[in-house]
Design an enzyme around this catalytic site. Structure first.
Site, mmCIF file in Angstrom:
data_model
loop_
_atom_site.group_PDB
_atom_site.id
_atom_site.type_symbol
_atom_site.label_atom_id
_atom_site.label_comp_id
_atom_site.label_asym_id
_atom_site.label_seq_id
_atom_site.Cartn_x
_atom_site.Cartn_y
_atom_site.Cartn_z
ATOM 1 N N LYS A 1 0.598 0.502 -5.139
ATOM 2 C CA LYS A 1 1.961 1.024 -5.205
ATOM 3 C C LYS A 1 2.280 1.371 -6.652
ATOM 4 O O LYS A 1 2.111 0.544 -7.542
ATOM 5 C CB LYS A 1 2.916 -0.046 -4.669
ATOM 6 C CG LYS A 1 4.368 0.341 -4.796
ATOM 7 C CD LYS A 1 5.244 -0.565 -3.959
ATOM 8 C CE LYS A 1 5.569 0.127 -2.682
ATOM 9 N NZ LYS A 1 6.479 -0.516 -1.805
ATOM 10 N N ASP B 1 14.713 -7.897 0.399
ATOM 11 C CA ASP B 1 14.727 -6.590 1.070
ATOM 12 C C ASP B 1 13.957 -6.646 2.395
ATOM 13 O O ASP B 1 13.079 -5.833 2.646
ATOM 14 C CB ASP B 1 14.164 -5.512 0.132
ATOM 15 C CG ASP B 1 14.654 -4.108 0.481
ATOM 16 O OD1 ASP B 1 15.571 -3.999 1.325
ATOM 17 O OD2 ASP B 1 14.128 -3.138 -0.076
#
Ligand SMILES: *[C@@H]1O[C@H](CO)[C@@H](O)[C@H](O)[C@H]1NC(C)=O
Ligand SMILES: *[C@@H]1O[C@H](CO)[C@@H](O)[C@H](O)[C@H]1NC(C)=O
Ligand SMILES: *[C@@H]1O[C@H](CO)[C@@H](O)[C@H](O)[C@H]1NC(C)=O
Ligand SMILES: *[C@@H]1O[C@H](CO)[C@@H](O)[C@H](O)[C@H]1NC(C)=O
Length: 667
Positions: free
Chosen positions: A378, A474
């Site tokens: 990522k 999240d």
């Protein structure tokens, strides 16, 4: 006659002397070719360099820098006279230098304002001039010309590279993409505001014609005859008697160095032209450097060519794989990946290897050459050093978290403006793709229930079973990844925190995803285990109902409200995903929907803990009977007397909201 001569003498003296000084006699006009000894009022991140360069912002984010002329300008708003008292003319040279290409702050606004006090204004998209409650109000009496490098759809921004006229708020009355008109060729040429090159902007208001002209050009050409923006506007209701003029500039999640090199202003005639050659140079741009004797220059050129030729291959290789390593990272050796290895693994971050793009950056698939292990990389853009050390410490800590329902973080790599995170590769991708796209097979209830249970176990591990409390911050379907056996694994834990670092504690800046955000978060801005539980509740309902927490297409239907409505009608099973076609275990479906409602309670401490959720899912505890007419789920509030909390002492103590402890306890 004598006075006239003296005045002339004075003017000549002024012209001859090289002092960049304002006309001391007339505070309604001034010119600064560089800002040495300039009469400016600076605030926020604004500083004047020793060479006279005015820097409004640096690359720290969520900052504001402002510079205003020290004295107010007098506008005659009451009795228009022959001297067009609302007219003004100004021109200035600015530059915006991104730290990383295309990653910018929010730009610069030339501003005319009745006050220099902007303590209530917020940064980011409000550019340090307004806040969410006063934006657009006529009482602001602010005229701004924005050089806007961020696109905010709520203000109707046309792109992230435009010039706009703003009256009392950030929604421009007129705007256009940055470009200039060439008198020679007679055509418009685009400019990139965030190119790092100095550019010249002229703003002229003519009261008699009520016409505001804004003209942009690169510094190498004179003022084009055709303006970029030309707008009829009557400033008599906007300008007050006494107004300050200056600049405001703001950075957000991304930032740039924003500079003003020179500025000229006149309230009673055209503003004087700046002397471009006398403007201070920008740092590390090489412009304006003293030219040496020609021989030396050519010698240097020859040497440079030689160096370039002999070392080109080496330098190219090095720059390509350049990364940032600092001393304090030594101890994290095993978690540190070289950029070269990640570049190789992902075939140079080729588009064909792109797995997806999340809120924090793009994710690529790769295979490590050394071990043949499949990885997901990522790329997170991160411009600031702020909090980086703490964050890397946290990453390493997270690399030590091991649970079959968490996506294993293998390590990281740092580059300029970028952080790369290396994870285990999850062959089946994210859960939301199964729930909402027709490309993937529908998940049956058995698979869904196992995913819910698995994610609950992963979150319980983060909250209670590891040596420290770790918050996810999240939880949502797109952060749940499916491994080869379709087990649910939580990914991206703690990443949201990266974006919490370096934010102004006074702005309650909430990180997370709409629909999963607990109500108290917007108030306190503080994530806790209880706000994670709230998000988990939204996630459970999402999986059971096959609907997003907030359905934007369907007029913003809020899933929790709808499920609790079904429950009140004593028809909670109506909420189940129609694609399951009734193929589910009724007791399990009811259980999941009800726990989802309990987790959505408005009062944080009334929500169950993850341990209690786990016990309920495993059948180690029973859900209490809740009467259908009691306030339950999101509608329950601390004010209503008969609200249902989660008072059931299962095995452990009642819920307590805990924040995470990694940072506090240090390493
Ligand atoms: C930016 O400026 C502020 C205030 O002058 C300072 O505290 C901060 O360290 C600077 N940040 C960077 C990255 O230079
Ligand atoms: C930067 O943005 C411009 C225009 O918005 C685009 O043409 C260019 O390809 C971008 N560069 C990078 C490196 O993304
Ligand atoms: C917005 O700014 C005004 C002053 O211009 C101030 O009175 C108000 O409290 C501010 N509102 C917020 C939400 O900060
Ligand atoms: C501008 O507006 C004011 C009051 O609203 C009016 O008195 C004035 O005539 C207007 N100016 C022009 C040039 O139309």
């Amino acid at each position: 006659m004598a006075t006239l001569l003296r005045a002339l003498h004075f003017l000549i003296l002024l012209y001859v002397s090289n002092i960049p000084l304002a006309f001391a006699q007339d505070e309604n006009q001034f010119i600064y070719n560089g800002f040495k000894q300039a009469k400016l009022h600076l605030d926020g991140t604004a500083v004047i360099h020793s060479n006279g360069l005015l820097q409004l912002t640096n690359i720290s984010y969520q900052q504001v820098g402002r510079a205003f002329y020290q004295f107010p300008i007098k506008f005659n708003t009451t009795s228009p006279t022959l001297t067009s008292s609302l007219s003004f003319s100004t021109n200035f040279v600015f530059a915006m230098v991104p730290q990383v290409q295309n990653f910018s702050g929010h730009g610069i606004a030339f501003t005319i304002s009745p006050t220099r006090d902007f303590t209530h204004a917020t940064t980011n998209k409000y550019m340090g001039l307004f806040n969410s409650s006063n934006n657009g109000l006529p009482g602001n009496h602010i005229l701004a010309i924005e050089l806007d490098t961020a696109a905010n759809p709520e203000f109707g921004d046309i792109d992230k590279n435009h010039v706009g006229i703003d009256v009392n708020g950030m929604k421009s009355v007129e705007s256009a993409p940055a470009k200039y008109f060439t008198d020679k060729e007679g055509k418009n040429i685009s400019l990139e505001l965030m190119s790092g090159n100095p550019m010249h902007l002229w703003i002229d208001y003519n009261e008699a014609e009520t016409l505001l002209n804004v003209t942009l050009a690169p510094t190498r050409i004179p003022k084009p005859s055709r303006p970029l923006l030309s707008r009829h506007i009557n400033l008599s209701q906007i300008l007050l008697e006494s107004m300050y003029v200056g600049f405001s500039s703001a950075t957000g999640q991304l930032a740039s160095y924003n500079y003003i090199l020179g500025w000229s202003f006149n309230q009673s005639g055209p503003s004087q032209s700046l002397e471009i050659s006398r403007l201070p140079p920008l740092p590390r741009q090489g412009k304006g450097a003293k030219p040496g004797p020609e021989i030396i220059t050519s010698l240097i050129a020859v040497a440079l060519v030689l160096i370039t030729v002999t070392g080109a291959a080496y330098i190219l290789r090095r720059n390509k794989y350049e990364e940032i390593r600092e001393d304090w990272e030594e101890e994290y050796g095993t978690h540190r990946f070289s950029y070269k290895s990640l570049h190789k693994a992902t075939k140079g971050f080729k588009d064909t290897e792109l797995l997806g793009e999340g809120g924090f950056g793009k994710v690529y698939m790769g295979i490590l050459a050394s071990s043949n292990v499949q990885i997901a990389v990522k790329r997170v853009s991160h411009d600031s050093k702020q909090g980086m050390k703490e964050f890397v410490a946290e990453i390493v800590t997270m690399g030590r978290l091991r649970h079959r329902n968490l996506v294993q973080l293998l390590g990281y790599c740092r580059r300029r403006g970028e952080l790369l995170l290396v994870y285990d590769y999850m062959p089946n991708g994210s859960l939301d793709k199964f729930l909402y796209s027709n490309e993937n097979p529908n998940l049956n209830w058995f698979q869904r229930f196992r995913i819910i249970r698995g994610v609950a176990a992963g979150l319980l591990y983060l909250h209670e079973e590891w040596e420290q409390v770790v918050l996810h911050r999240d939880v949502k379907a797109s952060n749940v990844l499916l491994d080869a056996e379709l087990n649910g694994r939580l990914g991206d834990f703690g990443l949201a925190k990266l974006y919490d670092h370096g934010t102004n504690p006074q702005t309650t800046h909430v990180v997370g995803t709409v629909g999963y955000l607990a109500p108290e978060l917007s108030r306190t801005g503080k994530a806790t285990t209880c706000s994670d539980v709230f998000a988990f509740g939204a996630f459970m309902l999402e999986v059971a109902c096959g609907r997003r927490p907030i359905e934007l297409q369907a007029q913003g239907v809020i899933l929790v409200d709808w499920v609790s409505e079904c429950w009140r009608r004593e028809a909670i099973l109506d909420a189940s995903d129609p694609r399951l076609e009734g193929n589910y275990v009724v007791e399990e479906m009811k259980l999941v929907l009800k726990i989802g409602l309990f987790c959505s309670h408005a009062l944080p401490t009334a929500r169950p803990s993850m341990r209690q959720v786990m016990q309920l899912l495993d059948g180690d505890a029973d859900l209490p009977e809740v009467p259908h007419d009691s306030a339950f789920g999101p509608l329950a509030s601390s004010e209503s007397s008969d609200f249902m909390t989660f008072p059931f002492t299962l095995s452990s103590a009642p819920s307590m909201c805990t924040t995470d402890s990694i940072l506090k306890s240090g390493r």
